[in-house]
Design a protein around this motif. Sequence first.
Motif: not given
Length: 341
Positions: A282-310
């Motif tokens: 359950r804790v692992a699922l919570c950490i993975a879920g929050l990681s997904w949310w922050m990945l989405l925020m990173t994709a929306a507001y930080f770095h260029t397309w190429l930086e995210k792809f690499t």
Amino acid sequence: MATRNRFKAEVPMSELSQFSSPSSTTGSTNRQQNAPSSPWSPTFLEGILLAIYPFTLVLGSLFSVLNTTTRNTPYSGDLQSHPPNIAPSYFALKSNVFNVYFVKIGWFWITGAFFLFCFTHSSLGPRFIPTLTPRRIRALVRYTAVTAVWCAVTQWFFGPPIIDRGFRLTGGQCAIIYSDDPINNYKQNQMSDTREIFTHAACKVAGGSWRGGHDISGHVFILILGSAMLWLEILPDVLRNGGLREDRRIRMHDGAVKTAAVETHDEKGNVHVPGELGLGVRVALCIAGLSWWMLLMTAAYFHTWLEKFTGLVVAFSVIYAVYFVPRGLPALRSVLGMPGV
């Protein structure tokens, strides 16, 4: 009663076969046929799970282009984000609480979730007892392998980490930041060796800015690497708990390809099936879920397309090497093992 709740079944393989009916045998045959034909390939569920990551990066990147507010807010390549005074969202600020206390120290949370699962889930050994069972040892070896790569890519690799070395090799350098303060400009002009600084962290301390090269997104790398590791560690136990089949294929020492179910019993031939998900999952699922949310925020507001792809490519390369290659190489599997096996 406590023992019954702890395990659903712990029955010798020879006894299990006595209860096999013709219909169950047919179903087993069909499951074997439906499993992926190659040990190098992810299962259907694993494929869906891994596909979530590039989909998330594409979704966030499209949002940054299609959302009027985000699109019209200036983006700073030096900061790799929107300037803080005009950030289009709270999550676009590097100072947001989730970035500071979760992503920035992400491997701390990943490590905590991994060890909690490793030492509290009955599929790896006695719960809450630090006994080093064979399954726990192999899980720790996998964790150590992934952590070593994380360290080499983002922290230290016989000097500067791989991310910083790559930035320098692609033409990047630490550039002096000038200001309107004459005294500060004089001090910075004395920094003739600023360009020779080899790490991003040292550049910031020296008052410079990382410019000119390709900077792999460390946020994307750590968020994908850590959460994918947790997912693949807990997935076999989640599937068994739900009564779902084992679709992973492995290559045996004699070259035969079989389902990973052939290695899910212990030395005595007992099948070990946990009766509940447990706190660690359950804790692992919570950490993975929050990681997904922050990945989405990173994709929306930080770095260029190429930086995210690499960042995605490097993380996937590590995950594939640790969690998929051993399925086709028995010698490597004897060292790294497989989750749930």
